[in-house]
Design an enzyme around this catalytic site. Structure first.
Site, PDB file in Angstrom:
ATOM      1  N   LYS A 113       5.426  16.329  -7.444  1.00  0.00           N
ATOM      2  CA  LYS A 113       5.288  14.895  -7.698  1.00  0.00           C
ATOM      3  C   LYS A 113       3.823  14.561  -8.033  1.00  0.00           C
ATOM      4  CE  LYS A 113       9.296  13.739  -4.889  1.00  0.00           C
ATOM      5  NZ  LYS A 113       9.941  13.223  -3.696  1.00  0.00           N
ATOM      6  N   GLN A 160       8.559  11.164   2.240  1.00  0.00           N
ATOM      7  CA  GLN A 160       9.516  12.232   1.937  1.00  0.00           C
ATOM      8  C   GLN A 160      10.516  12.365   3.082  1.00  0.00           C
ATOM      9  OE1 GLN A 160       9.616  13.807  -0.974  1.00  0.00           O
ATOM     10  NE2 GLN A 160      11.128  15.369  -0.511  1.00  0.00           N
ATOM     11  N   ASP A 198      10.876   4.357  -3.942  1.00  0.00           N
ATOM     12  CA  ASP A 198      12.088   5.109  -3.626  1.00  0.00           C
ATOM     13  C   ASP A 198      13.316   4.202  -3.598  1.00  0.00           C
ATOM     14  OD1 ASP A 198      12.382   7.787  -3.315  1.00  0.00           O
ATOM     15  OD2 ASP A 198      11.738   7.850  -1.232  1.00  0.00           O
TER      16      ASP A 198
HETATM   17  N1  GUN Z   1      14.027  14.073  -0.245  1.00  0.00           N
HETATM   18  C1  GUN Z   1      14.753  14.618  -1.253  1.00  0.00           C
HETATM   19  N2  GUN Z   1      14.785  13.790  -2.306  1.00  0.00           N
HETATM   20  C2  GUN Z   1      14.052  12.703  -1.966  1.00  0.00           C
HETATM   21  C3  GUN Z   1      13.718  11.495  -2.659  1.00  0.00           C
HETATM   22  O1  GUN Z   1      14.114  11.222  -3.799  1.00  0.00           O
HETATM   23  N3  GUN Z   1      12.951  10.620  -1.957  1.00  0.00           N
HETATM   24  C4  GUN Z   1      12.548  10.868  -0.686  1.00  0.00           C
HETATM   25  N4  GUN Z   1      11.815   9.940  -0.084  1.00  0.00           N
HETATM   26  N5  GUN Z   1      12.837  11.971  -0.037  1.00  0.00           N
HETATM   27  C5  GUN Z   1      13.583  12.884  -0.671  1.00  0.00           C
END
Ligand code: GUN
Length: 286
Positions: A51, A95, A118
């Protein structure tokens, strides 16, 4: 039949390049994504690292806050509170999942809706349900972008979304059902009776259950679009919800794993970060 492979890496690169162009055309304002990762889970660390790498390629700045697996609820909340109040941070991503013993709900409640890249807060999800503009969860957005890119028809088509998580299954069902997409959506889950029968009627199949290779070729309608969002850690490594090789012989379109929906989640996270910066008045509305 051999399915068209929906290349998430190529589409992500296209989206990231488009974001970089937009940011440059705006005079390169500092658009900042902050991530919070608790614990030392290897795949989550790699995912968060990509990311940041892609944020840099898009011309954004990013910040990372890593906490040990022994972090307390109040330590995690303190970091999110700080990021929420910091005007130089435009998007906040915590996450998930958090390590056992930590409750994600109060943490997410601290993220202001305009920084919620998110799309997981009550306000963002409420806006999605009420069909009002807002930030939408990245994986569902990425799936919709792949369907559009590959001209997969959705209007009047039957879609089945397997898995009802707030991160993927639930928002994706709403997006597919929305005016414009206009699919007839079935939400299936671990208690669905006759899963094979439900899947076999669908023109679009979304695997978001985290059940390794549960979608098999005999379940899939010939020519259907099969999208894999599932992630299972097995002895053979990370595998998706789709039994890829045999299903690719039957389906009309298919996403690979890796290289399908995962890269698109990152692309849409960065798009959301730019939208978040716009919502905060850092850059003008288009
Ligand atoms: N864990 C796996 N995919 C994601 C996501 O798209 N956002 C977040 N916050 N955690 C994740």
């Amino acid at each position: 039949m051999s399915a068209i492979v929906m290349d998430g890496n190529a589409l992500r690169d296209e989206v990231v390049a488009g974001l970089a162009e937009q940011i440059e055309a705006l005079g390169s304002p500092e658009v900042c994504l902050a991530t919070v990762l608790v614990g030392d889970d290897g795949p989550s660390q790699r995912y968060v690292n990509s990311k940041h790498k892609k944020a840099a390629e898009a011309g954004m700045v990013s910040r990372h806050h890593g906490l040990g697996a022994d972090a307390t609820q109040s330590e995690v909340e303190a970091i999110v509170r700080e990021l929420a109040e910091d005007p130089s941070v435009h998007g906040i991503l915590v996450q998930l999942p958090l390590p056992d013993g930590l409750d994600p709900e109060p943490v997410l409640d601290l993220v202001p809706a305009e920084k919620d890249v998110d799309g997981l807060t009550e306000r963002s999800m409420g806006r999605l349900v009420r069909n009002r503009p807002g930030l939408v969860s990245c994986t569902p957005l990425g799936v919709m972008r792949l369907l559009e890119k590959y001209d997969v028809p959705t209007s009047g088509k039957r879609a089945v979304v397997i898995g009802r998580s707030t991160l993927v299954g639930l928002p994706l069902s709403l997006l597919l059902n929305r005016k414009g997409a206009d699919a007839t959506v079935t939400m299936a889950h671990s208690r669905t009776a006759d899963m094979a029968g439900v899947v076999s009627e669908a023109d679009i199949v979304i695997g978001a259950a985290g059940q390794a290779r549960m979608i098999t070729a005999d379940m899939v309608k010939p020519g259907a679009a099969v999208i894999d969002v599932g992630v299972s850690r097995t002895e053979a490594g990370i595998v998706g919800d789709v039994d890829y090789e045999p299903v690719a012989e039957v389906a009309g379109w298919i996403t690979p794993m890796p290289g399908g929906t995962g890269p698109m989640t990152i692309a849409c996270l960065l798009e959301n970060t730019l939208t978040a910066a716009r919502l905060q008045g850092v850059i003008p509305a288009p």
